[in-house]
Design an enzyme around this catalytic site. Sequence first.
Site, PDB file in Angstrom:
ATOM      1  N   ASP A  42     102.327  66.042  39.243  1.00  0.00           N
ATOM      2  CA  ASP A  42     102.510  66.709  37.958  1.00  0.00           C
ATOM      3  C   ASP A  42     103.775  66.147  37.316  1.00  0.00           C
ATOM      4  O   ASP A  42     104.613  65.521  37.976  1.00  0.00           O
ATOM      5  CB  ASP A  42     102.631  68.214  38.195  1.00  0.00           C
ATOM      6  CG  ASP A  42     102.771  69.001  36.898  1.00  0.00           C
ATOM      7  OD1 ASP A  42     102.231  68.565  35.871  1.00  0.00           O
ATOM      8  OD2 ASP A  42     103.445  70.051  36.928  1.00  0.00           O
ATOM      9  N   GLU A 102     105.831  67.910  34.228  1.00  0.00           N
ATOM     10  CA  GLU A 102     106.820  68.923  33.844  1.00  0.00           C
ATOM     11  C   GLU A 102     107.084  69.890  34.997  1.00  0.00           C
ATOM     12  O   GLU A 102     106.164  70.413  35.621  1.00  0.00           O
ATOM     13  CB  GLU A 102     106.337  69.684  32.615  1.00  0.00           C
ATOM     14  CG  GLU A 102     106.219  68.816  31.368  1.00  0.00           C
ATOM     15  CD  GLU A 102     105.679  69.596  30.196  1.00  0.00           C
ATOM     16  OE1 GLU A 102     106.319  70.581  29.779  1.00  0.00           O
ATOM     17  OE2 GLU A 102     104.593  69.226  29.688  1.00  0.00           O
TER      18      GLU A 102
END
Length: 266
Positions: A72, A74
């Site tokens: 991922d 953020e």
Amino acid sequence: MHSCEKFLAVGSGMEPAKIHRQEDVFRRVKNFRLRKRVYLQYNSEWNDYLPSFTYMRDNWRHDMSMYIVCLDLEGVLVPEIWIAFAKESGIPELTRTTRDEPDYDKLMNWRLGILREHGLGLKEIQETISKIDPLPGAKEFLDKLRRMTQVIIISDTFTQFAGPLMEKLGLPTIFCNSLEVAPDGEITGFKMRVKESKLTTVKALQSIGYETIAAGDSHNDLAMIQAGKAGFLFKSTEQIKKDYPQIPAYETYEELFDALKEAIER
């Protein structure tokens, strides 16, 4: 002659003309430089930079294993964009993220409604993004990981947001989505690449022969984390860690790197 052919010729002691007799070997390494961030060494005989034999010896097993680590963006490598923008704009409602709302479509439509209400558009968000730096240690972690294996960032963010952040991270590969933007800069909508994009992406990688290992921090990462050979939570919330105690959770890049390395070597 292609550098990989030269590499085979030098490494095997064969004349270049005999390389075609080793087609099976060549198939195994012909994409080596494309698949890996390869250490090169200069070879005066060929007047070219060739893959380091030491590197090949030490990393051959991992190269052939065809792993891809899916991360991922953020909360894992960079701060949450919407939280940063909430602080910059003075709109606390925008601090809500996928850690709080598992339904991404619902979350994004709600965000766009707030932007319209306040007369804010892409320009204002991009100004905030230009001030965002990777989390401390993130680039070093990513550089080290990319030297060990292949990495793809799979994010629900948007191309219009991700560009400056990717430059600061050393331009890794990212799969993300796109915003629909009016000529005046108003964000009128968004387009997801595919439904359940993170899970769909890792399933697609697995369908063409890759083993996936994933790490993320939010609800929308759980499917890709659970779908691969191994998966980890990173800097996640206490509630998510409590709800998914079977998923190993880490707080530092050193811990995460060690866990990823162990999963690849198993």
